[in-house]
Design an enzyme around this catalytic site. Structure first.
Site, PDB file in Angstrom:
ATOM      1  CE  LYS A 207      75.017  75.733  -7.891  1.00  0.00           C
ATOM      2  NZ  LYS A 207      75.633  77.056  -7.794  1.00  0.00           N
ATOM      3  CD  GLU A 213      59.435  77.834  -5.800  1.00  0.00           C
ATOM      4  OE1 GLU A 213      60.337  77.103  -5.313  1.00  0.00           O
ATOM      5  OE2 GLU A 213      59.389  79.069  -5.613  1.00  0.00           O
ATOM      6  N   GLY A 267      73.534  79.608 -10.425  1.00  0.00           N
ATOM      7  CA  GLY A 267      72.265  79.305 -11.097  1.00  0.00           C
ATOM      8  C   GLY A 267      71.978  80.242 -12.262  1.00  0.00           C
ATOM      9  NE  ARG A 268      72.948  86.000  -9.696  1.00  0.00           N
ATOM     10  CZ  ARG A 268      73.063  85.459  -8.510  1.00  0.00           C
ATOM     11  NH1 ARG A 268      72.285  84.455  -8.160  1.00  0.00           N
ATOM     12  NH2 ARG A 268      73.940  85.906  -7.619  1.00  0.00           N
ATOM     13  CD  GLU A 353      68.759  84.958  -7.760  1.00  0.00           C
ATOM     14  OE1 GLU A 353      67.598  84.739  -7.385  1.00  0.00           O
ATOM     15  OE2 GLU A 353      69.414  84.129  -8.409  1.00  0.00           O
ATOM     16  CG  HIS A 384      52.296 101.004 -29.232  1.00  0.00           C
ATOM     17  ND1 HIS A 384      51.676 102.035 -29.918  1.00  0.00           N
ATOM     18  CD2 HIS A 384      53.269 100.545 -30.049  1.00  0.00           C
ATOM     19  CE1 HIS A 384      52.249 102.158 -31.109  1.00  0.00           C
ATOM     20  NE2 HIS A 384      53.210 101.264 -31.208  1.00  0.00           N
ATOM     21  CE  LYS A 512      64.598  79.658  -2.163  1.00  0.00           C
ATOM     22  NZ  LYS A 512      65.854  78.981  -2.432  1.00  0.00           N
TER      23      LYS A 512
END
Ligand code: F6P
Length: 544
Positions: A207, A213, A267-268, A353, A384, A512
């Site tokens: 965005k 990253e 973003g999410r 978030e 399990h 960050k």
């Protein structure tokens, strides 16, 4: 009466209700009311939402609805849909719902009607994804695209990855999808090992187009591509999904190959935007439109259904009940579908978030807890792994169980077993196993009394563990759209109840900023002792 007083009053009543309910077994509530399933379930579209296995009675639900009304939920919901700047810290509208809307009436944000913008970008996605899928789009050496690598992180990765995985049965198997997110160089390197550069399409999804990253991975991918092909022209093999035109063109991606979205898409919440391009390439634009239609269907339900018959509202209220009245800290999401195995990770970002906040709109600390810890795993795998704790641990963890009635792929026998587990787990979590039952079973098996005494407590299940069962007709692009939008609105409802801003993410900033400083120190080979504690300094020195 002021809003806060009204909310406090309902909260007190909910507390009293909880004191009563906590002494009652859910089993007893079922025995007392044969209509309990009918009273506490909702059917909408192809979704059955059964919330009868919760620690609730009619009074609980009436109080929760009152709470929602006292918090002006309906007005706030309408404010979001109409483009009010409800992201108040960033002064932005929150309009992911506009990306899937079918309305043609203008929706103005900062003086601009966003409807034509959305349509234009969908057309752009359609033309491009069609040309990649039908082989017209060629890589730099004239090759057909066989592999797509999405480079992005957070909302620019989790949604497309989750949806591509969920809709694999609808995908074009000639085009392989890859997702690189981690700045750990191994992520990109392991992906590239298998690829032919000229046949690979890189989608740089960010965005902001500033996320460290993503930009680092994108640059490394570009260097690899230039080295492998011996060509500097990246225009046929690199496209971008972003709001930041300037940085995209500085990176060397043609404006024509940039798919836009806007700052009013968080973003999410961006999987419905051009961030969904990998999905369109994988399953085709028709299916992407169906995915949007499903979300629109849930938007419609969320806007139109009365609160007591509104699935995301009830989900949000129940989550609030456990979080704030029962003081339970965690929540599990358990999809009984391998196709939905990435849903828990997706929902972790969506929920945590969004509502991992502690300051209210008025600038005060929330009086009681806000967003829960979300975790999960596909069933039956989770059974399990961590279900032991769900059944017999000291913590009570409410959970959503999700399943599809119809089988999409594979042996139908497996599906019957899968669904039997889906149903059995919620029943077991509710009814538990009493001491008397354990004694009876052990005696029937011929255990000695001393052995029975030694083991009996370990075999008792308290039960009374709350769950929702979400049973959907079939996994399709449409039903997946409905499901994802349902969780978005659940998160919205809870943000309203806690009065937090569900649409910013300032909490990710501090780490960050410090990472930039520490990276600089590591690269300069010196740790600045003044600015760090002795543990941090020692760790940096250890690296040096
Ligand atoms: O983790 C913070 C965050 O800003 C997320 O909200 C977002 O989804 C992610 O980083 C990626 O951001 P971008 O799409 O701008 O690269």
């Amino acid at each position: 009466m002021g809003k806060n007083i009204r909310v406090a009053e309902v909260t007190n009543l909910l507390q009293l209700n909880k004191d009563f309910i906590s002494k009652v077994k859910m089993n007893t509530l079922f025995n007392e009311n044969p209509n309990r399933f009918k009273d506490f379930s909702i059917k909408y579209s192809g979704i059955l939402f059964d919330y009868s296995k919760n620690r609730i009675n009619h009074e609980t639900m009436e109080l929760l609805i009152r709470l929602a009304k006292n918090c002006n939920l309906e007005q706030k919901r309408d404010d979001m849909f109409s483009g009010e700047k409800i992201n108040f810290t960033e002064n932005r509208a929150v309009l992911h719902t506009a990306l899937r809307s079918k309305s043609s009436s203008p929706l103005i944000v900062d003086g601009v009607d966003v409807r034509p913008l959305v349509k234009e970008e969908l057309d752009h996605m359609e033309a491009f994804s069609d040309s990649v899928r039908n082989g017209e789009w060629k890589g730099v050496n004239g090759d057909t695209i066989t592999d797509v690598v999405n480079i992005g992180i957070g909302g620019s990765y989790l949604g497309p990855d989750m949806v591509c995985n969920a809709l694999r049965a609808y995908s074009d198997r000639n085009i392989k999808m890859h997702f690189v997110s981690n700045v750990d160089g191994a992520d990109l390197a392991e992906t590239l090992i298998k690829l032919d550069a000229s046949k690979t399409l890189f989608i740089i999804a960010s965005k902001t187009f500033t996320t460290k990253e993503t930009i680092m991975n994108a640059n490394s991918a570009k260097s690899w591509f230039i080295k492998e092909t011996g060509q500097n022209d990246i225009s046929k093999n690199f496209v971008a999904l972003s709001t930041n035109e300037k940085s995209v063109s500085e990176f060397g991606i043609d404006k024509e190959n940039m798919f836009k979205f806007w700052d009013w898409v968080g973003g999410r919440y961006s999987v419905w935007s051009s961030i969904g391009l990998p999905i369109a390439i994988s399953v085709g634009m028709d299916n992407f439109y169906k995915f949007l239609d499903g979300a629109y269907s849930m938007d419609y339900h969320f806007q139109q259904a009365e609160l007591s018959k509104n699935i995301p509202v009830i989900m949000g209220l129940l989550g609030y009940l456990y979080n704030n009245i029962w003081n339970l800290q965690s929540y599990a999401v358990l999809p009984y579908s391998q196709y939905l195995s990435k849903l828990p990770s997706y929902l972790q970002q969506l929920d945590m978030e969004s509502n991992g906040k502690r300051i209210t709109k008025t600038g005060h600390r929330v009086s009681i807890g806000s967003g829960p810890v979300i975790f999960g795993e596909a069933g039956t795998n989770g059974q399990h792994s961590f279900y032991q704790l769900l059944h017999q641990g000291t913590k009570i963890i409410p959970a959503d169980f999700i399943a599809f009635k119809q089988n999409l792929r594979g042996n139908a026998n497996h599906h019957t077993t899968l669904l039997s587990n889906f149903i059995a787990q919620t029943e077991a979590l509710m009814i538990g196993k009493t001491r008397n039952k354990v004694l009876k079973e052990m005696r029937a098996k011929g255990f000695k009394e001393t052995e029975i005494e030694r083991q009996v407590n370990h075999k008792i299940f308290e039960g009374n563990r709350p769950t929702n069962s979400i049973l959907i007709d079939k996994l399709t692009p449409f039903s997946l759209g409905e499901l994802v939008a349902m969780y978005e609105h659940k998160v919205f409802v809870q943000g309203v109840l806690w009065d937090v801003n569900s649409f910013d993410q300032m909490g990710v900033e501090l780490g960050k900023v410090l990472a930039v400083q520490i990276e600089d120190e590591i690269r300069r080979k010196e740790a600045d002792e003044i600015n760090h504690d002795c543990s941090t300094v020692a760790l940096i020195k250890e690296l040096l």
